[in-house]
Design a protein around this motif. Structure first.
Motif, short mmCIF file in Angstrom:
data_model
loop_
_atom_site.label_atom_id
_atom_site.label_comp_id
_atom_site.label_asym_id
_atom_site.label_seq_id
_atom_site.Cartn_x
_atom_site.Cartn_y
_atom_site.Cartn_z
N PHE A 161 16.84 23.97 -27.50
CA PHE A 161 15.73 23.35 -26.77
C PHE A 161 15.90 21.84 -26.66
O PHE A 161 15.51 21.24 -25.65
CB PHE A 161 14.40 23.69 -27.43
CG PHE A 161 13.22 23.38 -26.55
CD1 PHE A 161 12.90 24.21 -25.49
CD2 PHE A 161 12.47 22.24 -26.76
CE1 PHE A 161 11.84 23.91 -24.65
CE2 PHE A 161 11.40 21.92 -25.92
CZ PHE A 161 11.08 22.76 -24.86
N LYS A 162 16.46 21.20 -27.68
CA LYS A 162 16.73 19.76 -27.58
C LYS A 162 17.66 19.49 -26.41
O LYS A 162 17.47 18.53 -25.65
CB LYS A 162 17.35 19.25 -28.88
CG LYS A 162 16.39 19.18 -30.06
CD LYS A 162 17.13 18.72 -31.32
CE LYS A 162 16.21 18.67 -32.53
NZ LYS A 162 16.91 18.23 -33.76
N LYS A 163 18.70 20.32 -26.26
CA LYS A 163 19.66 20.15 -25.16
C LYS A 163 18.96 20.35 -23.82
O LYS A 163 19.23 19.63 -22.85
CB LYS A 163 20.80 21.14 -25.33
CG LYS A 163 21.90 21.01 -24.29
CD LYS A 163 22.63 19.68 -24.42
CE LYS A 163 23.84 19.62 -23.48
NZ LYS A 163 24.53 18.32 -23.54
N ALA A 211 16.82 17.88 -18.88
CA ALA A 211 15.66 17.68 -18.01
C ALA A 211 15.19 16.23 -18.02
O ALA A 211 14.25 15.88 -17.30
CB ALA A 211 14.51 18.58 -18.45
N LYS A 212 15.86 15.38 -18.83
CA LYS A 212 15.49 13.97 -18.99
C LYS A 212 14.04 13.83 -19.46
O LYS A 212 13.24 13.05 -18.92
CB LYS A 212 15.73 13.19 -17.70
CG LYS A 212 17.20 13.13 -17.30
CD LYS A 212 17.41 12.33 -16.02
CE LYS A 212 18.89 12.08 -15.76
NZ LYS A 212 19.71 13.30 -15.77
N VAL A 213 13.72 14.63 -20.47
CA VAL A 213 12.38 14.67 -21.05
C VAL A 213 12.49 14.37 -22.54
O VAL A 213 13.35 14.95 -23.23
CB VAL A 213 11.75 16.07 -20.84
CG1 VAL A 213 10.51 16.26 -21.69
CG2 VAL A 213 11.41 16.28 -19.36
N PRO A 214 11.65 13.48 -23.08
CA PRO A 214 11.70 13.24 -24.53
C PRO A 214 11.16 14.45 -25.30
O PRO A 214 10.37 15.24 -24.76
CB PRO A 214 10.77 12.03 -24.71
CG PRO A 214 9.81 12.11 -23.57
CD PRO A 214 10.60 12.68 -22.42
N SER A 216 20.86 38.73 -19.88
CA SER A 216 19.87 38.43 -20.91
C SER A 216 18.50 38.23 -20.29
O SER A 216 18.34 38.22 -19.06
CB SER A 216 20.28 37.18 -21.69
OG SER A 216 20.26 36.04 -20.84
N PHE A 217 17.51 38.05 -21.17
CA PHE A 217 16.15 37.71 -20.76
C PHE A 217 15.84 36.28 -21.22
O PHE A 217 16.10 35.93 -22.38
CB PHE A 217 15.13 38.65 -21.41
CG PHE A 217 15.32 40.11 -21.09
CD1 PHE A 217 14.78 40.65 -19.93
CD2 PHE A 217 16.03 40.94 -21.94
CE1 PHE A 217 14.94 42.00 -19.63
CE2 PHE A 217 16.20 42.29 -21.66
CZ PHE A 217 15.65 42.82 -20.50
N LEU A 218 15.30 35.48 -20.33
CA LEU A 218 14.78 34.16 -20.70
C LEU A 218 13.26 34.25 -20.64
O LEU A 218 12.68 34.46 -19.58
CB LEU A 218 15.29 33.09 -19.74
CG LEU A 218 16.79 32.80 -19.77
CD1 LEU A 218 17.14 31.69 -18.78
CD2 LEU A 218 17.25 32.41 -21.17
N THR A 225 11.01 24.22 -16.69
CA THR A 225 11.75 24.54 -15.46
C THR A 225 13.25 24.55 -15.76
O THR A 225 13.98 25.45 -15.31
CB THR A 225 11.44 23.51 -14.36
OG1 THR A 225 10.04 23.56 -14.04
CG2 THR A 225 12.24 23.81 -13.10
N ARG A 226 13.70 23.56 -16.54
CA ARG A 226 15.12 23.53 -16.92
C ARG A 226 15.47 24.74 -17.78
O ARG A 226 16.56 25.31 -17.65
CB ARG A 226 15.43 22.23 -17.68
CG ARG A 226 16.92 22.08 -18.00
CD ARG A 226 17.73 21.90 -16.73
NE ARG A 226 19.16 21.96 -16.97
CZ ARG A 226 19.90 23.07 -16.96
NH1 ARG A 226 19.33 24.25 -16.74
NH2 ARG A 226 21.19 23.01 -17.17
N PHE A 227 14.57 25.14 -18.66
CA PHE A 227 14.82 26.32 -19.49
C PHE A 227 15.04 27.55 -18.62
O PHE A 227 16.01 28.30 -18.81
CB PHE A 227 13.64 26.57 -20.43
CG PHE A 227 13.61 27.95 -21.03
CD1 PHE A 227 14.54 28.32 -22.00
CD2 PHE A 227 12.68 28.89 -20.62
CE1 PHE A 227 14.53 29.61 -22.54
CE2 PHE A 227 12.66 30.17 -21.15
CZ PHE A 227 13.58 30.53 -22.12
#
Length: 434
Positions: A355-357, A362-365, A71-73, A423-425
């Protein structure tokens, strides 16, 4: 705070969309990426790192896995911001002065452009020596990088209703003053700045820009103000995330793609905008480089994911009633997921869940934005891009105040939050099943 300062430094060096893309190019080259030309046949190597530009104002960069891909991200943002574009034959003499003939570019707050030092940046196109069968031109970036023009306001004594609301005559009232020399020629000034002859300048794409530098403010420097936060804040943070993932790859199953389109502020309907074939063409050429069929390309697209990254509205302390009663993003509250029932944004239950996951890992709100139901709101590049390449997509952004003002404000913590989430994405594996 260090991330926010670096982001504001990037914006300071990007007074026009052309400068922003050039700065990105220089960073990619330093990181070992190879430049491709759309006019040439591509020969791509597995595991390679590449980028290609269109019009000097849009760019697509990508990293290839070592074998085939699933796939493409993709993350896409935009390089342009609302401003004033200088017209051809711009000199307007009058009252013993020369002003410039400009037109509005994008939806903008006009009042804040008055009475502040402005400058000019963009590109000029000059002719080069050529034979009788070939025309040759080259583009030169221009940034005067000094206080050069100003749009003076009319004194309150002559406009007693100025604070009661005013409809601007854009042709008559928005005339930046540049010289007291009635023989002033912009081309002559450009030629001197670029080190070329006046007659060599054929045309140009030039814009005004705000001279203010980005700065921290607030009791604990928790806020930032800068020109062009919309959307160079997302351009910068997604670039850093893309480079982080390229240097420290977790997954080798995806083509990671970083996209910056131009002309989002005027509808994206240009050859370098989100409505163009730029992304479609690039993804097809990548697929072909692996010897894959059209069927395999379509299967990969069905597995792919797009993050459309364009800044979001934070709740305004002085205009709380303009916000939704419940979904009220705050500055320094993390990335904002944007929803709209009229499909101005691409987010839906599935893409938002993804995206929530990602933010959780990433431990980001994260936060949610929806329009006040009485306010139509804006749109962005996600759904326009999807008209060319249909992808599962989510619209996100960084919360800010004063969108489309020459000076915009946001939270200093959100720069790092966005970089971590993206970065996590880029290091995710997203599988789509029926």
């Amino acid at each position: 705070m260090n991330s926010a300062q670096k982001m504001m430094d990037f914006i300071q060096k990007s007074p026009s969309c052309f400068h922003a893309i050039n700065n990105i190019k220089e960073t990619l080259v330093q990181k070992g990426f190879k430049e491709l030309k759309e006019s040439q046949v591509w020969k791509l190597d597995a595991g390679g790192k590449y980028f290609v530009t269109r019009n000097g104002s849009s760019i697509i960069s990508f990293t290839l896995p070592s074998a085939t891909f699933q796939s493409f991200l993709i993350c896409a943002s935009h390089s342009d911001s609302p401003t004033f574009k200088i017209k051809e034959n711009p000199e307007l003499p009058g009252a013993g002065l020369v002003s410039l003939n400009v037109e509005k570019y994008g939806g903008m707050l006009i009042n804040p452009w008055f009475d502040r030092p402005l400058s000019i940046a963009g590109r000029i196109v000059v002719s080069e020596k050529s034979d009788s069968t070939k025309l040759s031109f080259k583009s030169i970036l221009i940034n005067f990088d000094r206080d050069l023009v100003m749009i003076p306001n009319l004194a309150i004594h002559m406009n007693r209703d100025a604070n009661e609301g005013h409809h601007f005559d854009l042709q008559q009232e928005i005339r930046p003053v540049i010289s007291e020399n009635e023989d002033f020629s912009l081309k002559k000034l450009l030629a001197k700045e670029a080190g070329v002859k006046t007659e060599e300048i054929i045309s140009y794409d030039l814009f005004l820009y705000n001279r203010d530098k980005g700065t921290f403010w607030g009791e604990k420097k928790e806020f930032i103000s800068s020109p062009k936060l919309d959307d160079l804040e997302c351009v910068y943070t997604s670039l850093q995330a893309f480079l982080n993932a390229a240097e420290n790859p977790v997954s080798d199953k995806n083509v990671k793609v970083y996209v910056v389109f131009d002309n989002e502020e005027v509808g994206s309907n240009s050859r370098q905008g989100a409505g163009s074939t730029f992304l479609y063409d690039t993804l097809h050429r990548i697929n072909e480089s692996f010897g894959r069929s059209e069927q395999e390309y379509l299967a990969a697209i069905a597995q792919s994911f797009l993050v459309s990254a364009d800044n979001a509205h934070a709740i305004h302390p002085n205009y709380i009633s303009s916000a939704d009663p419940v979904n009220r993003p705050c500055v320094n509250g993390g990335p904002v997921i944007k929803f709209n029932a009229a499909q101005k944004y691409t987010s839906d239950g599935i893409s938002a869940s993804v995206f929530k996951k990602i933010c959780d890992e990433a431990k980001v709100p994260y936060q949610i934005y929806t329009n006040n139901s009485n306010i139509a709101g804006g749109s962005t590049l996600g759904n326009i891009s999807n008209s060319q390449v249909s992808l599962m997509a989510v619209d996100i952004g960084i919360a800010q105040w004063s969108m489309h003002s020459p000076n915009e404000s946001a939270g200093s913590k959100d720069v790092e939050y966005m970089e971590k989430a993206m970065t996590r994405f880029y290091n995710s594996e997203i599988e789509v099943s029926s």
